[in-house]
Every structure is written in C-alpha cells, then in structure tokens.
Design an enzyme around this catalytic site. Structure first.
Site, PDB file in Angstrom:
ATOM      1  CG  HIS A 103      -0.248  -0.006   2.535  1.00 26.31           C
ATOM      2  ND1 HIS A 103       0.245  -1.162   3.099  1.00 26.31           N
ATOM      3  CD2 HIS A 103       0.043   0.977   3.421  1.00 26.31           C
ATOM      4  CE1 HIS A 103       0.797  -0.888   4.253  1.00 26.31           C
ATOM      5  NE2 HIS A 103       0.703   0.415   4.482  1.00 26.31           N
ATOM      6  CG  HIS A 105       0.511   5.605   4.258  1.00 30.33           C
ATOM      7  ND1 HIS A 105      -0.386   5.529   5.297  1.00 30.33           N
ATOM      8  CD2 HIS A 105       1.300   4.518   4.372  1.00 30.33           C
ATOM      9  CE1 HIS A 105      -0.120   4.434   6.017  1.00 30.33           C
ATOM     10  NE2 HIS A 105       0.897   3.814   5.478  1.00 30.33           N
TER      11      HIS A 105
HETATM   12  P1  AMP Z   1       1.806   0.823   7.596  1.00 27.21           P
HETATM   13  O1  AMP Z   1       1.796  -0.672   7.454  1.00 27.21           O
HETATM   14  O2  AMP Z   1       2.745   1.301   8.676  1.00 27.21           O
HETATM   15  O3  AMP Z   1       2.076   1.536   6.305  1.00 27.21           O
HETATM   16  O4  AMP Z   1       0.413   1.320   8.112  1.00 27.21           O
HETATM   17  C1  AMP Z   1      -0.795   0.680   7.856  1.00 27.21           C
HETATM   18  C2  AMP Z   1      -1.891   1.692   7.954  1.00 27.21           C
HETATM   19  O5  AMP Z   1      -3.116   1.024   7.813  1.00 27.21           O
HETATM   20  C3  AMP Z   1      -1.939   2.476   9.283  1.00 27.21           C
HETATM   21  O6  AMP Z   1      -1.840   3.869   9.009  1.00 27.21           O
HETATM   22  C4  AMP Z   1      -3.312   2.117   9.855  1.00 27.21           C
HETATM   23  O7  AMP Z   1      -3.937   3.199  10.509  1.00 27.21           O
HETATM   24  C5  AMP Z   1      -4.073   1.679   8.607  1.00 27.21           C
HETATM   25  N1  AMP Z   1      -5.154   0.747   8.887  1.00 27.21           N
HETATM   26  C6  AMP Z   1      -5.096  -0.386   9.625  1.00 27.21           C
HETATM   27  N2  AMP Z   1      -6.291  -0.992   9.663  1.00 27.21           N
HETATM   28  C7  AMP Z   1      -7.139  -0.238   8.931  1.00 27.21           C
HETATM   29  C8  AMP Z   1      -8.519  -0.316   8.597  1.00 27.21           C
HETATM   30  N3  AMP Z   1      -9.296  -1.335   9.011  1.00 27.21           N
HETATM   31  N4  AMP Z   1      -9.052   0.655   7.830  1.00 27.21           N
HETATM   32  C9  AMP Z   1      -8.296   1.692   7.407  1.00 27.21           C
HETATM   33  N5  AMP Z   1      -6.989   1.822   7.665  1.00 27.21           N
HETATM   34  C10 AMP Z   1      -6.406   0.887   8.433  1.00 27.21           C
END
Ligand code: AMP
Ligand code: ZN
Length: 119
Positions: A103, A105
């Site tokens: 993913h 951001h």
């Molecule tokens: P990262 O793996 O550090 O890039 O971050 C994963 C991101 O996914 C974090 O910013 C979380 O807040 C987000 N996240 C986790 N679960 C959910 C969810 N159910 N819906 C939306 N965002 C999510």
C-alpha cells in the site's frame, strides 16, 4: 486462498468483510481513508491482490498504482482537502510497516499544518 490472505486486514477490506471509507476502486486497486489519519483525508491505496509489500509487486502493476495515486491525490486537491501531498511507503517492520499488504499512503498537506515528515 492462502492463510495470510485470509487473515490480512487489507484483503478483508478488499473482500468487503471489513467496512472502510472507500474513495476509489477499480479492477486492481482500492483506495480508502486511513482509520488512524495523520491528516484530514489521509488515504491508503491498496492493490486488490495480496503482496507483502512494494518489493513483491510486479513493476507493471506499480506503474498502474502510481496512476491511481496521482488521480486520487488530484481529487483531494480538487475537493479542497489538500494543497499538496506527501507519499509514504513503509516497507518491512524496521521501516514502520504494520500491515503486510502492499500500500501507499497519501498524506494531504496544507500550509502550516505542522505535520513533520522524515525527509
Ligand atoms: P503501515 O503498514 O505502517 O504503512 O500502516 C498501515 C496503515 O493502515 C496504518 O496507518 C493504519 O492506521 C491503517 N489501517 C489499519 N487498519 C485499517 C482499517 N481497518 N481501515 C483503514 N486503515 C487501516
Ligand atoms: Zn492482503
């Protein structure tokens, strides 16, 4: 389906098993609002197919993903939610990756928003 896909939170969102605020969807990608936003409109772009992170994604899909990132970012600007934006990609735990599903951001930025970035 592989066990890791069964349990993966982003795969669950793609399958509709977990609700999210979806802002964009096509054959290969979905974009939704981050549940723990660092800025208003904080959005994650996710491949519908499960890959551990960006390194495992085929480059051709990466090109397509960048186009989605550009379009969603442009929408945020058009909606007045961003004047500019940062892209953040965390790969592996040492870099802060928590969800092991590829993913990107999008962090909308506004003048004097006080958000601190790494670089
Ligand atoms: P990262 O793996 O550090 O890039 O971050 C994963 C991101 O996914 C974090 O910013 C979380 O807040 C987000 N996240 C986790 N679960 C959910 C969810 N159910 N819906 C939306 N965002 C999510
Ligand atoms: Zn997944």
């Amino acid at each position: 389906m592989k066990q890791e896909e069964k349990e993966c939170i982003f795969c669950k969102i793609v399958r509709g098993e977990i609700k999210s605020d979806i802002v964009y969807s096509d054959d290969n990608f979905i974009a939704f609002l981050d549940i723990n936003p660092k800025a208003e409109g904080h959005t994650v772009i996710v491949s519908k197919k499960h890959f551990r992170n960006l390194l495992d994604m085929p480059t051709t899909l990466g090109n397509e993903m960048l186009e989605v990132v550009k379009n969603v970012s442009l929408d945020l600007i058009k909606q007045g939610k961003a004047e500019g934006f940062n892209l953040v990609v965390n790969n592996e735990p040492v870099a802060g990756q928590i969800v092991f599903h590829a993913h990107i951001h999008i962090l909308p930025r506004k003048k004097d928003d006080g958000l601190k970035m790494l670089v």
